[in-house]
Design an enzyme around this catalytic site. Structure first.
Site, PDB file in Angstrom:
ATOM      1  N   GLY A   1       0.789  -1.181   0.170  1.00  0.00           N
ATOM      2  CA  GLY A   1       0.015  -0.121   0.194  1.00  0.00           C
ATOM      3  C   GLY A   1       0.676   1.355  -0.076  1.00  0.00           C
ATOM      4  O   GLY A   1       0.608   2.299   0.377  1.00  0.00           O
ATOM      5  N   SER A   2       1.936   1.149  -0.719  1.00  0.00           N
ATOM      6  CA  SER A   2       2.893   2.493  -0.598  1.00  0.00           C
ATOM      7  C   SER A   2       1.966   3.443  -1.559  1.00  0.00           C
ATOM      8  O   SER A   2       2.482   4.827  -1.164  1.00  0.00           O
ATOM      9  CB  SER A   2       4.345   2.117  -1.025  1.00  0.00           C
ATOM     10  OG  SER A   2       4.434   2.034  -2.151  1.00  0.00           O
ATOM     11  N   ASN A   3       1.463   3.063  -2.460  1.00  0.00           N
ATOM     12  CA  ASN A   3       0.620   4.002  -3.348  1.00  0.00           C
ATOM     13  C   ASN A   3      -0.521   4.337  -2.566  1.00  0.00           C
ATOM     14  O   ASN A   3      -0.853   5.615  -2.703  1.00  0.00           O
ATOM     15  CB  ASN A   3       0.226   3.561  -4.785  1.00  0.00           C
ATOM     16  CG  ASN A   3       1.273   3.345  -5.824  1.00  0.00           C
ATOM     17  OD1 ASN A   3       1.790   4.438  -6.368  1.00  0.00           O
ATOM     18  ND2 ASN A   3       2.170   2.187  -5.987  1.00  0.00           N
TER      19      ASN A   3
ATOM     20  N   LYS B   1     -16.338 -14.359  -8.748  1.00  0.00           N
ATOM     21  CA  LYS B   1     -16.192 -13.102  -8.763  1.00  0.00           C
ATOM     22  C   LYS B   1     -17.492 -12.151  -8.599  1.00  0.00           C
ATOM     23  O   LYS B   1     -17.447 -11.267  -8.037  1.00  0.00           O
ATOM     24  CB  LYS B   1     -15.317 -12.848 -10.089  1.00  0.00           C
ATOM     25  CG  LYS B   1     -14.939 -11.454  -9.896  1.00  0.00           C
ATOM     26  CD  LYS B   1     -14.146 -10.992 -11.383  1.00  0.00           C
ATOM     27  CE  LYS B   1     -12.997 -11.760 -11.637  1.00  0.00           C
ATOM     28  NZ  LYS B   1     -11.636 -11.158 -11.169  1.00  0.00           N
TER      29      LYS B   1
ATOM     30  N   MET C   1      -4.506  -6.871  -7.129  1.00  0.00           N
ATOM     31  CA  MET C   1      -3.731  -7.936  -7.867  1.00  0.00           C
ATOM     32  C   MET C   1      -5.002  -8.693  -8.409  1.00  0.00           C
ATOM     33  O   MET C   1      -4.824  -9.938  -8.111  1.00  0.00           O
ATOM     34  CB  MET C   1      -2.835  -8.453  -7.258  1.00  0.00           C
ATOM     35  CG  MET C   1      -1.524  -7.870  -7.091  1.00  0.00           C
ATOM     36  SD  MET C   1      -0.883  -6.911  -8.739  1.00  0.00           S
ATOM     37  CE  MET C   1       0.543  -6.290  -8.138  1.00  0.00           C
TER      38      MET C   1
ATOM     39  N   LEU D   1      -8.239  -9.001 -11.565  1.00  0.00           N
ATOM     40  CA  LEU D   1      -9.032  -8.575 -12.694  1.00  0.00           C
ATOM     41  C   LEU D   1     -10.290  -8.044 -12.230  1.00  0.00           C
ATOM     42  O   LEU D   1     -11.072  -8.619 -11.335  1.00  0.00           O
ATOM     43  CB  LEU D   1      -9.137  -9.640 -13.924  1.00  0.00           C
ATOM     44  CG  LEU D   1      -8.171  -9.987 -14.748  1.00  0.00           C
ATOM     45  CD1 LEU D   1      -8.440 -10.896 -15.770  1.00  0.00           C
ATOM     46  CD2 LEU D   1      -7.442  -8.604 -15.459  1.00  0.00           C
ATOM     47  N   ILE D   2     -10.934  -6.719 -12.691  1.00  0.00           N
ATOM     48  CA  ILE D   2     -12.161  -6.226 -12.380  1.00  0.00           C
ATOM     49  C   ILE D   2     -13.008  -6.678 -13.424  1.00  0.00           C
ATOM     50  O   ILE D   2     -12.710  -6.930 -14.597  1.00  0.00           O
ATOM     51  CB  ILE D   2     -11.889  -4.772 -12.711  1.00  0.00           C
ATOM     52  CG1 ILE D   2     -10.804  -4.142 -11.747  1.00  0.00           C
ATOM     53  CG2 ILE D   2     -13.183  -4.038 -12.370  1.00  0.00           C
ATOM     54  CD1 ILE D   2     -11.258  -4.334 -10.256  1.00  0.00           C
TER      55      ILE D   2
ATOM     56  N   ASN E   1      -5.877   2.420 -12.993  1.00  0.00           N
ATOM     57  CA  ASN E   1      -5.103   1.573 -12.437  1.00  0.00           C
ATOM     58  C   ASN E   1      -3.710   2.093 -12.829  1.00  0.00           C
ATOM     59  O   ASN E   1      -3.335   3.055 -13.636  1.00  0.00           O
ATOM     60  CB  ASN E   1      -5.084   0.240 -13.117  1.00  0.00           C
ATOM     61  CG  ASN E   1      -4.123  -0.791 -12.678  1.00  0.00           C
ATOM     62  OD1 ASN E   1      -4.033  -0.848 -11.386  1.00  0.00           O
ATOM     63  ND2 ASN E   1      -3.634  -1.396 -13.511  1.00  0.00           N
TER      64      ASN E   1
ATOM     65  N   HIS F   1       0.149   0.693 -13.364  1.00  0.00           N
ATOM     66  CA  HIS F   1       1.039  -0.347 -13.529  1.00  0.00           C
ATOM     67  C   HIS F   1       2.523  -0.163 -13.787  1.00  0.00           C
ATOM     68  O   HIS F   1       2.920   0.991 -14.616  1.00  0.00           O
ATOM     69  CB  HIS F   1       0.508  -1.195 -14.924  1.00  0.00           C
ATOM     70  CG  HIS F   1       1.192  -2.386 -15.246  1.00  0.00           C
ATOM     71  ND1 HIS F   1       0.970  -3.616 -14.595  1.00  0.00           N
ATOM     72  CD2 HIS F   1       2.128  -2.876 -16.045  1.00  0.00           C
ATOM     73  CE1 HIS F   1       1.683  -4.445 -14.977  1.00  0.00           C
ATOM     74  NE2 HIS F   1       2.403  -4.113 -15.867  1.00  0.00           N
TER      75      HIS F   1
HETATM   76  C1  GAR Z   1       2.872  -0.834  -7.732  1.00  0.00           C
HETATM   77  O1  GAR Z   1       4.258  -0.788  -8.066  1.00  0.00           O
HETATM   78  C2  GAR Z   1       1.882  -0.930  -8.753  1.00  0.00           C
HETATM   79  O2  GAR Z   1       2.190  -0.442  -9.923  1.00  0.00           O
HETATM   80  C3  GAR Z   1       1.993  -2.182  -8.811  1.00  0.00           C
HETATM   81  O3  GAR Z   1       1.789  -3.100  -7.685  1.00  0.00           O
HETATM   82  C4  GAR Z   1       2.442  -2.223  -6.816  1.00  0.00           C
HETATM   83  C5  GAR Z   1       1.988  -1.918  -5.727  1.00  0.00           C
HETATM   84  O4  GAR Z   1       2.740  -1.468  -4.701  1.00  0.00           O
HETATM   85  N1  GAR Z   1       0.644  -2.779  -9.587  1.00  0.00           N
HETATM   86  C6  GAR Z   1       0.490  -3.830 -10.719  1.00  0.00           C
HETATM   87  O5  GAR Z   1       1.630  -4.413 -11.121  1.00  0.00           O
HETATM   88  C7  GAR Z   1      -0.909  -4.105 -11.232  1.00  0.00           C
HETATM   89  N2  GAR Z   1      -0.805  -5.001 -12.310  1.00  0.00           N
HETATM   90  P1  GAR Z   1       2.135  -0.849  -3.367  1.00  0.00           P
HETATM   91  O6  GAR Z   1       1.172  -1.856  -2.687  1.00  0.00           O
HETATM   92  O7  GAR Z   1       3.154  -0.490  -2.376  1.00  0.00           O
HETATM   93  O8  GAR Z   1       1.544   0.425  -3.994  1.00  0.00           O
END
Ligand code: GAR
Length: 195
Positions: free
Chosen positions: A12-14, A65, A90, A92-93, A107, A109
């Site tokens: 969850g850093s984002n 789902k 992680m 698919l919606i 999203n 990526h």
């Molecule tokens: C992020 O780097 C994001 O871009 C990636 O997962 C990571 C989550 O990091 N997403 C994907 O690969 C989507 N296909 P976080 O939990 O620290 O935010």
């Protein structure tokens, strides 16, 4: 203010970067809910610390789902959520969420899509030996990391890079770019709807 939900599955850093941007006033959004599909994900602790309500579910305890997405929709509606931000979710919606939130799911990526979709995009780019990779922010459709691209940022792969160092630089960039792009999107929508 745009009422949003953030979906995440891991650290969850984002999510944290989005929360911090809201707190700093650079992202005008109201984070109504964190949705998480992993009971042990660190993002749940972040939400608790930030006093943001979370809805955590175990996909295995639902029939399919459509069933768990119906429950998610119920939770989102109860919080008046207008827009969904995927941040390391992680999964698919499916059609249930896509129909409820048309053109209102984005999203992030960690690659320059359409290159390297799916799991471990950073490792895929590193192993492929490309000189440049990056990050993409896109609208979500039924595919895996497909849908119209909103913004991209290139990140160079350096001569002495390791996969971990590359990941660190891509994630640092994500934390800056994602809140900025969300703010631009929400401001654009606001000016369109006020005309
Ligand atoms: C992020 O780097 C994001 O871009 C990636 O997962 C990571 C989550 O990091 N997403 C994907 O690969 C989507 N296909 P976080 O939990 O620290 O935010």
């Amino acid at each position: 203010m745009k009422k949003i939900a953030v979906f995440a599955s891991g650290s969850g850093s984002n999510f944290q970067a989005i929360v911090d941007a809201v707190k700093a006033g650079t992202l005008e959004a109201d984070i109504r809910l964190l949705v998480c599909d992993q009971e042990s994900a660190y993002v749940l602790q972040r939400a608790e610390k930030e006093k943001i309500t979370s809805f955590c579910f175990s996909p295995k305890s639902f029939h399919d789902k459509a069933a768990f997405e119906q429950e998610i929709v119920k939770q989102l509606k109860s919080k008046d959520v207008e827009f969904i931000v995927l941040a390391g979710y992680m999964r698919l919606i499916g059609p249930t969420l896509l129909q409820e939130y048309p053109e209102a799911i984005v999203n992030i990526h960690p690659s320059l899509l359409p290159a390297f979709p799916g799991i471990d995009a950073i490792g895929q780019a590193f192993d492929a030996g490309v000189k440049v990779t990056g990050l993409s922010i896109h609208y979500v459709d039924a595919g895996m990391d497909t849908g119209p691209i909103i913004a991209q940022k290139e990140i160079e792969i350096l001569e002495n890079d390791t996969r971990d160092r590359l990941q660190e630089r891509i994630q640092q960039a994500e934390h800056i770019v994602y809140p900025e792009v969300l703010q631009q999107l929400f401001m654009k929508e606001k000016s369109i709807s006020s005309h």
